[in-house]
Design a protein around this motif. Structure first.
Motif, PDB file in Angstrom:
ATOM      1  N   SER A  48      30.293  23.916  -1.988  1.00 34.81           N
ATOM      2  CA  SER A  48      31.170  23.374  -3.014  1.00 34.81           C
ATOM      3  C   SER A  48      32.639  23.461  -2.638  1.00 34.81           C
ATOM      4  O   SER A  48      33.414  22.537  -2.906  1.00 34.81           O
ATOM      5  CB  SER A  48      30.998  24.137  -4.334  1.00 34.81           C
ATOM      6  N   ASP A  49      33.012  24.597  -2.078  1.00 35.50           N
ATOM      7  CA  ASP A  49      34.439  24.821  -1.830  1.00 35.50           C
ATOM      8  C   ASP A  49      34.598  25.918  -0.787  1.00 35.50           C
ATOM      9  O   ASP A  49      33.605  26.465  -0.280  1.00 35.50           O
ATOM     10  CB  ASP A  49      35.166  25.180  -3.135  1.00 35.50           C
ATOM     11  N   VAL A  50      35.838  26.222  -0.476  1.00 35.23           N
ATOM     12  CA  VAL A  50      36.129  27.158   0.637  1.00 35.23           C
ATOM     13  C   VAL A  50      35.518  28.533   0.410  1.00 35.23           C
ATOM     14  O   VAL A  50      35.212  29.250   1.368  1.00 35.23           O
ATOM     15  CB  VAL A  50      37.658  27.251   0.871  1.00 35.23           C
ATOM     16  N   PHE A  51      35.314  28.895  -0.860  1.00 33.49           N
ATOM     17  CA  PHE A  51      34.789  30.224  -1.154  1.00 33.49           C
ATOM     18  C   PHE A  51      33.342  30.386  -0.664  1.00 33.49           C
ATOM     19  O   PHE A  51      32.852  31.501  -0.557  1.00 33.49           O
ATOM     20  CB  PHE A  51      34.891  30.516  -2.654  1.00 33.49           C
ATOM     21  N   GLU A  52      32.674  29.268  -0.382  1.00 36.50           N
ATOM     22  CA  GLU A  52      31.270  29.318   0.070  1.00 36.50           C
ATOM     23  C   GLU A  52      31.100  29.209   1.587  1.00 36.50           C
ATOM     24  O   GLU A  52      29.978  29.244   2.082  1.00 36.50           O
ATOM     25  CB  GLU A  52      30.469  28.198  -0.591  1.00 36.50           C
ATOM     26  N   ASN A  86      43.277  20.743   1.312  1.00 34.61           N
ATOM     27  CA  ASN A  86      41.921  21.109   0.893  1.00 34.61           C
ATOM     28  C   ASN A  86      42.013  21.697  -0.511  1.00 34.61           C
ATOM     29  O   ASN A  86      42.578  22.772  -0.701  1.00 34.61           O
ATOM     30  CB  ASN A  86      41.344  22.131   1.899  1.00 34.61           C
ATOM     31  N   ASN A  87      41.501  20.950  -1.498  1.00 31.54           N
ATOM     32  CA  ASN A  87      41.576  21.383  -2.894  1.00 31.54           C
ATOM     33  C   ASN A  87      40.321  22.170  -3.265  1.00 31.54           C
ATOM     34  O   ASN A  87      39.214  21.766  -2.909  1.00 31.54           O
ATOM     35  CB  ASN A  87      41.698  20.157  -3.810  1.00 31.54           C
ATOM     36  N   MET A  91      41.179  23.435 -11.183  1.00 30.48           N
ATOM     37  CA  MET A  91      42.586  23.826 -11.388  1.00 30.48           C
ATOM     38  C   MET A  91      43.467  23.352 -10.244  1.00 30.48           C
ATOM     39  O   MET A  91      44.642  23.052 -10.429  1.00 30.48           O
ATOM     40  CB  MET A  91      42.656  25.363 -11.543  1.00 30.48           C
ATOM     41  N   ALA A  92      42.880  23.295  -9.062  1.00 29.91           N
ATOM     42  CA  ALA A  92      43.630  22.903  -7.862  1.00 29.91           C
ATOM     43  C   ALA A  92      43.309  21.459  -7.459  1.00 29.91           C
ATOM     44  O   ALA A  92      43.387  21.102  -6.278  1.00 29.91           O
ATOM     45  CB  ALA A  92      43.327  23.868  -6.720  1.00 29.91           C
ATOM     46  N   TYR A  93      42.947  20.633  -8.469  1.00 29.06           N
ATOM     47  CA  TYR A  93      42.763  19.183  -8.294  1.00 29.06           C
ATOM     48  C   TYR A  93      41.522  18.782  -7.520  1.00 29.06           C
ATOM     49  O   TYR A  93      41.437  17.653  -7.038  1.00 29.06           O
ATOM     50  CB  TYR A  93      43.999  18.526  -7.623  1.00 29.06           C
TER      51      TYR A  93
END
Ligand code: 5GP
Ligand code: ZN
Length: 142
Positions: A48-52, A86-87, A91-93
């Motif tokens: 999904s996002d950088v956290f993964e 990289n959004n 909240m960060a678009y």
């Protein structure tokens, strides 16, 4: 992943204008074309996002970016610069929740892309900055 528009693009279920592909990464023109050649670079694995990201996936995606950047520069010699964005999270678009990196060629200060960095250094003392840095450093997993 079901119902992910970018997984469907990777699987060719939805058409896209591909600029690069290998076993790990797919890159294609962003439909919005904020500027000419606006490209998205995505991992073929759905995250999904950088956290993964784990370190291997991060390496797979980010090692491809310089060569795609150089390809944009070679394709469009009038290009004056490149923003890489990289959004992560609404909240960060972030609007598409399959992680992606935007490559945004810049041709002119009057184009339709802008980014604003406010300057708030006066809001923090050196001690406060040291505390903020320590809070983050303590959480970085080695
Ligand atoms: P985000 O706002 O999540 O950082 O960026 C998502 C990007 O995906 C947007 O710039 C949007 O134009 C692009 N996008 C959304 N749907 C599609 C699509 O079906 N095809 C392509 N090529 N780009 C898309
Ligand atoms: Zn996906």
């Amino acid at each position: 992943m079901d119902n992910c528009i970018f997984c469907k693009i990777i699987d060719q279920e939805i058409p896209s204008h591909k600029v690069y592909e290998d076993e790990k990464v797919y890159a294609f023109l962003d439909i919005s074309q904020v500027t000419k050649g606006h490209t998205l670079v995505i991992p073929k694995k759905h995250v999904s996002d950088v956290f993964e990201y784990d370190e291997d996936l991060a390496a797979e995606v980010f090692t491809r970016i310089p060569k795609i950047a150089r390809a944009l520069e070679a394709a469009f010699p009038e290009m004056q610069g490149l923003n890489i964005l990289n959004n992560n999270k609404e909240m960060a678009y972030q609007t598409v929740f399959h992680s992606h990196v935007h490559l945004l060629p810049r041709y002119s200060k009057e184009d339709d892309f802008s980014i604003h960095f406010g300057h708030h250094m006066e809001d923090y003392t050196a001690d406060q900055l040291a505390e903020i840095a320590k809070q983050i450093e303590m959480q970085v997993k080695k």
